[in-house]
Structure formats: structure tokens, C-alpha cells
Write a protein that holds these residues in place. Structure first.
Motif: not given
Length: 91
Positions: A1-6, A9-11
Motif C-alpha cells: 500500500m502506498a500512502h498518498v500523503l507520506s 510527513d503526515y503521521p
């Protein structure tokens, strides 16, 4: 799964399922390296500097630029996509 908002940077969005794209390991790496993204209409956008010798990446990303990818309705927040793309210099 890839996070759109990293993830880093966006815990606060790490566990938010509307912040993830189901991608293969190869495509996840290409997404994280900003070689492609999707727009708010879920069309494939390719970084103009992206060149590859990989037949898989050529066929599945570069040759499909502008195509709409299939994403279940309401599975991805459009504002996350917009925020992700706003940080890309080439979009």
C-alpha cells in the motif's frame, strides 16, 4: 500500500484507509519517487523526466498516461490527492 500523503510527513494519516493506494511493490516505489501520480479524476499523470528501460513500467505507467485508473468510489480522499500533487513541481 502506498500512502498518498507520506507516512513520515503526515503521521496523523497513517491509519487512514482513504490515504492509501493499493500498488505493487514496483509501482509503490515509482509513486514514492514521484515518477507518477494520479489527478483528482484518477487519471495517470507521468513525470515528464521519467524514463525507464523496464518493459513493465513502460507498459503500465508511461504508455497509459492519461488513462483513468479504477479506484472504488469514496476509497480515496480527493483532498489528499490534491495536497500530494500540490507538492510535486512537475504537476
Amino acid at each position: 500500500m502506498a500512502h498518498v500523503l507520506s507516512w513520515s510527513d503526515y503521521p496523523e494519516h497513517r491509519a487512514d484507509l482513504s490515504n492509501v493506494l493499493a500498488l505493487s511493490k514496483t509501482h509503490h516505489a515509482a509513486f514514492d519517487r514521484e515518477l507518477f501520480t494520479i489527478d483528482q479524476d484518477y487519471r495517470l499523470c507521468v513525470n515528464p523526466s521519467f524514463e525507464t528501460q523496464s518493459d513493465v513500467l513502460q507498459r503500465t505507467i508511461i504508455d497509459r498516461e492519461g488513462e483513468r485508473i479504477s479506484i472504488p468510489d469514496d476509497s480515496l480522499k480527493p483532498q489528499y490527492v490534491a495536497q500530494h500533487n500540490a507538492a510535486l513541481e512537475w504537476v
